[in-house]
Write a protein that holds these residues in place. Structure first.
Motif, PDB file in Angstrom:
ATOM      1  N   PHE A  21       1.108  -1.492   0.667  1.00  0.00           N
ATOM      2  CA  PHE A  21      -0.167   0.321   0.255  1.00  0.00           C
ATOM      3  C   PHE A  21       0.718   0.779   0.012  1.00  0.00           C
ATOM      4  CE2 PHE A  21      -2.869   2.963   2.096  1.00  0.00           C
ATOM      5  CZ  PHE A  21      -4.017   3.269   1.287  1.00  0.00           C
ATOM      6  N   ASP A  22       0.099   1.973  -1.622  1.00  0.00           N
ATOM      7  CA  ASP A  22       2.182   2.818  -1.291  1.00  0.00           C
ATOM      8  C   ASP A  22       1.662   4.053  -1.457  1.00  0.00           C
ATOM      9  OD1 ASP A  22       3.822   0.754  -1.343  1.00  0.00           O
ATOM     10  OD2 ASP A  22       3.844   0.886  -3.545  1.00  0.00           O
ATOM     11  N   CYS A  23       2.915   5.129  -1.369  1.00  0.00           N
ATOM     12  CA  CYS A  23       1.678   7.132  -1.423  1.00  0.00           C
ATOM     13  C   CYS A  23       1.719   6.636  -2.709  1.00  0.00           C
ATOM     14  CB  CYS A  23       2.889   7.705  -0.628  1.00  0.00           C
ATOM     15  SG  CYS A  23       2.996   9.179  -1.694  1.00  0.00           S
ATOM     16  N   TYR A  24       0.817   7.452  -3.936  1.00  0.00           N
ATOM     17  CA  TYR A  24       0.677   7.791  -5.181  1.00  0.00           C
ATOM     18  C   TYR A  24       1.815   8.398  -5.837  1.00  0.00           C
ATOM     19  CZ  TYR A  24      -1.193   9.606  -9.493  1.00  0.00           C
ATOM     20  OH  TYR A  24      -1.768   9.378 -10.724  1.00  0.00           O
ATOM     21  N   TYR A  25       1.773   9.237  -4.360  1.00  0.00           N
ATOM     22  CA  TYR A  25       3.461  10.405  -5.446  1.00  0.00           C
ATOM     23  C   TYR A  25       5.014   9.422  -5.750  1.00  0.00           C
ATOM     24  CZ  TYR A  25      -0.180  13.176  -6.147  1.00  0.00           C
ATOM     25  OH  TYR A  25      -1.860  14.634  -7.245  1.00  0.00           O
ATOM     26  N   CYS A  26       5.386   9.838  -3.706  1.00  0.00           N
ATOM     27  CA  CYS A  26       6.724   8.599  -4.024  1.00  0.00           C
ATOM     28  C   CYS A  26       6.808   7.588  -4.190  1.00  0.00           C
ATOM     29  CB  CYS A  26       6.986   9.648  -2.629  1.00  0.00           C
ATOM     30  SG  CYS A  26       6.329   9.413  -0.976  1.00  0.00           S
ATOM     31  N   ARG A  27       5.268   6.891  -3.595  1.00  0.00           N
ATOM     32  CA  ARG A  27       5.631   5.237  -3.821  1.00  0.00           C
ATOM     33  C   ARG A  27       6.202   4.657  -2.373  1.00  0.00           C
ATOM     34  NH1 ARG A  27       1.808   5.122  -6.849  1.00  0.00           N
ATOM     35  NH2 ARG A  27       2.225   2.426  -6.717  1.00  0.00           N
ATOM     36  N   LYS A  37      -6.366  10.398   1.736  1.00  0.00           N
ATOM     37  CA  LYS A  37      -6.947  10.763   0.680  1.00  0.00           C
ATOM     38  C   LYS A  37      -7.702  10.889  -0.214  1.00  0.00           C
ATOM     39  CE  LYS A  37     -10.160   6.943  -0.372  1.00  0.00           C
ATOM     40  NZ  LYS A  37     -11.300   6.246  -0.725  1.00  0.00           N
ATOM     41  N   LYS A  38      -7.261  11.987  -1.057  1.00  0.00           N
ATOM     42  CA  LYS A  38      -7.061  12.783  -2.037  1.00  0.00           C
ATOM     43  C   LYS A  38      -7.111  12.735  -3.032  1.00  0.00           C
ATOM     44  CE  LYS A  38      -6.567  17.442  -3.550  1.00  0.00           C
ATOM     45  NZ  LYS A  38      -7.167  18.349  -3.235  1.00  0.00           N
ATOM     46  N   ASP A  39      -8.725  13.208  -4.178  1.00  0.00           N
ATOM     47  CA  ASP A  39      -9.250  12.369  -5.534  1.00  0.00           C
ATOM     48  C   ASP A  39      -9.352  11.201  -5.239  1.00  0.00           C
ATOM     49  OD1 ASP A  39      -9.741  15.076  -5.567  1.00  0.00           O
ATOM     50  OD2 ASP A  39      -8.063  15.411  -6.581  1.00  0.00           O
ATOM     51  N   GLU A  40      -9.288   9.947  -4.126  1.00  0.00           N
ATOM     52  CA  GLU A  40      -8.936   8.974  -4.486  1.00  0.00           C
ATOM     53  C   GLU A  40      -8.023   8.338  -4.673  1.00  0.00           C
ATOM     54  OE1 GLU A  40     -12.182   6.768  -4.528  1.00  0.00           O
ATOM     55  OE2 GLU A  40     -13.551   9.065  -3.651  1.00  0.00           O
ATOM     56  N   CYS A  47       4.172  13.893   1.575  1.00  0.00           N
ATOM     57  CA  CYS A  47       3.105  14.886  -0.586  1.00  0.00           C
ATOM     58  C   CYS A  47       2.284  15.261  -0.566  1.00  0.00           C
ATOM     59  CB  CYS A  47       3.097  13.709  -1.102  1.00  0.00           C
ATOM     60  SG  CYS A  47       5.059  12.813  -1.499  1.00  0.00           S
ATOM     61  N   PHE A  48       1.256  15.152   0.295  1.00  0.00           N
ATOM     62  CA  PHE A  48       0.243  15.990   0.265  1.00  0.00           C
ATOM     63  C   PHE A  48       0.761  17.790   0.406  1.00  0.00           C
ATOM     64  CE2 PHE A  48      -3.075  18.321   2.410  1.00  0.00           C
ATOM     65  CZ  PHE A  48      -4.177  18.118   1.852  1.00  0.00           C
ATOM     66  N   ASP A  49       1.300  17.378   1.989  1.00  0.00           N
ATOM     67  CA  ASP A  49       1.906  19.209   1.780  1.00  0.00           C
ATOM     68  C   ASP A  49       2.775  20.078   0.403  1.00  0.00           C
ATOM     69  OD1 ASP A  49       1.029  19.317   4.227  1.00  0.00           O
ATOM     70  OD2 ASP A  49       2.808  18.934   5.767  1.00  0.00           O
ATOM     71  N   LYS A  50       3.265  18.827  -0.290  1.00  0.00           N
ATOM     72  CA  LYS A  50       4.221  19.807  -1.266  1.00  0.00           C
ATOM     73  C   LYS A  50       3.122  19.758  -2.516  1.00  0.00           C
ATOM     74  CE  LYS A  50       8.588  18.697  -2.748  1.00  0.00           C
ATOM     75  NZ  LYS A  50       9.748  17.595  -3.543  1.00  0.00           N
ATOM     76  N   LEU A  51       3.060  18.537  -2.867  1.00  0.00           N
ATOM     77  CA  LEU A  51       2.104  18.918  -4.290  1.00  0.00           C
ATOM     78  C   LEU A  51       0.422  18.979  -3.803  1.00  0.00           C
ATOM     79  CD1 LEU A  51       3.748  15.288  -5.276  1.00  0.00           C
ATOM     80  CD2 LEU A  51       4.121  17.477  -5.727  1.00  0.00           C
ATOM     81  N   CYS A  52       0.088  18.674  -3.072  1.00  0.00           N
ATOM     82  CA  CYS A  52      -1.633  19.194  -3.287  1.00  0.00           C
ATOM     83  C   CYS A  52      -2.352  20.043  -1.819  1.00  0.00           C
ATOM     84  CB  CYS A  52      -2.260  17.343  -2.761  1.00  0.00           C
ATOM     85  SG  CYS A  52      -1.649  16.047  -3.239  1.00  0.00           S
ATOM     86  N   ALA A  53      -1.715  20.074  -1.597  1.00  0.00           N
ATOM     87  CA  ALA A  53      -2.396  20.925  -0.560  1.00  0.00           C
ATOM     88  C   ALA A  53      -2.596  22.706  -0.852  1.00  0.00           C
ATOM     89  CB  ALA A  53      -1.172  21.565   0.616  1.00  0.00           C
ATOM     90  N   ILE A  63      -1.119  24.788   2.640  1.00  0.00           N
ATOM     91  CA  ILE A  63      -2.369  24.813   4.512  1.00  0.00           C
ATOM     92  C   ILE A  63      -2.273  23.364   4.390  1.00  0.00           C
ATOM     93  CG2 ILE A  63      -4.523  24.501   5.171  1.00  0.00           C
ATOM     94  CD1 ILE A  63      -5.685  26.666   3.495  1.00  0.00           C
ATOM     95  N   GLY A  64      -1.246  22.909   4.886  1.00  0.00           N
ATOM     96  CA  GLY A  64      -0.732  21.290   4.858  1.00  0.00           C
ATOM     97  C   GLY A  64      -1.951  20.669   5.865  1.00  0.00           C
ATOM     98  N   ALA A  65      -1.938  19.081   6.661  1.00  0.00           N
ATOM     99  CA  ALA A  65      -3.086  17.940   5.534  1.00  0.00           C
ATOM    100  C   ALA A  65      -2.807  18.556   7.902  1.00  0.00           C
ATOM    101  CB  ALA A  65      -1.746  16.677   6.462  1.00  0.00           C
ATOM    102  N   ASP A  66      -1.502  18.777   8.506  1.00  0.00           N
ATOM    103  CA  ASP A  66      -2.425  18.997   9.757  1.00  0.00           C
ATOM    104  C   ASP A  66      -2.876  20.858  10.106  1.00  0.00           C
ATOM    105  OD1 ASP A  66      -1.339  17.353  10.877  1.00  0.00           O
ATOM    106  OD2 ASP A  66       0.917  18.157  10.897  1.00  0.00           O
ATOM    107  N   ALA A  67      -2.940  21.101   9.359  1.00  0.00           N
ATOM    108  CA  ALA A  67      -3.823  22.430   9.521  1.00  0.00           C
ATOM    109  C   ALA A  67      -5.190  22.884   9.355  1.00  0.00           C
ATOM    110  CB  ALA A  67      -3.068  23.446   8.858  1.00  0.00           C
ATOM    111  N   LYS A  68      -6.259  23.524  10.027  1.00  0.00           N
ATOM    112  CA  LYS A  68      -7.639  24.234   9.577  1.00  0.00           C
ATOM    113  C   LYS A  68      -7.663  24.712   8.970  1.00  0.00           C
ATOM    114  CE  LYS A  68      -9.375  23.354  15.094  1.00  0.00           C
ATOM    115  NZ  LYS A  68      -9.863  23.727  15.823  1.00  0.00           N
TER     116      LYS A  68
END
Length: 297
Positions: A21-27, A37-40, A47-53, A63-68
């Motif tokens: 079960f790997d990260c979609y971006y960095c594997r 879980k971002k767009d399935e 990677c979320f903070d760097k590419l998807c936030a 806006i990182g994964a830990d932020a409101k």
């Protein structure tokens, strides 16, 4: 008032699966780790903070994964960045105004920004405040002042001159014509004589003080007289008929000779009654003669 949608910290999922079960971006393997879980897609927090936030509309940082995260009309904010653009009041749990220029404001600052501005102090006239409206413009009651004395007009009448506002006394003092006689402002009516303005009540006979507006009068040595007083007190007496020479009515032309004066129609030969105006004559005592009659004396 516009309201926002508030999404709190994302619920992390922790993998306990035994399969790969790997990260979609960095594997990177996500077993036993937090992920989003971002767009399935399953994404590690890094990677979320760097590419998807989403980017904060205020500070321009992710806006990182830990932020409101706060969300409104396809725009995103950190909870701490969602503040009034004027007073900086936090608005995470408050109603707010979203303006056309993109600014977010609290209800009070939004009312001030959108409200009518006073033409005196240029501050907003708040709803319910005492104000004056004139020709589509608005003033605070205390800002609607006379341009000259700077006193509030309030319930008094006022006069305008261009864009300036005056109380009646200041307008009269500054702009009204001054009476040639008393030097006081002429507020209404008045008459003009020799290109000078007068109060009707000031334009009177020098002798009897009778008002002369609308009547016949004459002047002598910068004074004005009614007809009767001019005849009695000022006018020269005709050396012929002994009546005043007024310049009124029949025979306005005058003949003067050696301090004596005649109506033109009285300037005739004592003997033959020939008119001697503009002709040669002989003065004998108080009488005048044509040359022919003078030879016969």
């Amino acid at each position: 008032m516009t309201f926002y949608r508030h999404s709190g910290p994302r619920s992390y999922l922790t993998s306990t699966m035994t399969d790969r079960f790997d990260c979609y971006y960095c594997r990177d393997n996500l077993h036993g780790k937090k992920y989003v879980k971002k767009d399935e897609k399953h994404v590690c927090t890094k990677c979320f903070d760097k590419l998807c936030a989403n980017t904060c509309a205020e500070c321009r940082r992710p806006i990182g994964a830990d932020a409101k995260e706060l969300h409104h009309k396809n725009r995103y904010w950190h909870e701490d960045c969602f503040r009034c653009a004027k007073c900086y009041k936090p608005l995470a749990s408050e109603p707010f105004n979203a303006r056309d220029d993109g600014k977010i404001m609290c209800g009070k600052c939004g009312s001030r920004e959108d409200g009518n501005r006073c033409q005196g102090c240029y501050k907003v006239v708040m709803p319910g405040a005492k104000n004056v409206e004139y020709k589509g413009k608005m003033w605070h009651e205390e800002c609607f002042k006379c341009f000259e004395c700077n006193q509030p007009i309030r319930t008094q009448s006022f006069v305008t001159k261009g864009d300036d506002i005056y109380c009646p006394p200041c307008h009269e003092k500054k702009f009204a014509k001054k009476c040639f006689h008393c030097k006081q402002p002429i507020t209404s009516g008045g008459i003009s004589y020799q290109d000078q303005p007068w109060h009707s009540e000031c334009f009177v006979c020098q002798t009897c003080r009778k008002p002369l507006a609308g009547t016949r009068f004459t002047s002598h040595e910068n004074h004005v007289y009614c007809v009767d007083c001019y005849k009695t007190d000022v006018a020269k007496k005709c050396n012929g008929c002994k009546n005043p020479i007024t310049g009124f009515g029949h025979g306005t032309n005058v003949v003067n000779y050696e301090g004596l004066a005649w109506h033109e129609y009285c300037f005739t030969c004592k003997k033959c009654s020939l008119s001697l105006a503009n002709k040669r004559f002989v003065l004998n005592g108080d009488n005048i003669y044509c040359p022919d009659c003078a030879k016969k004396l």
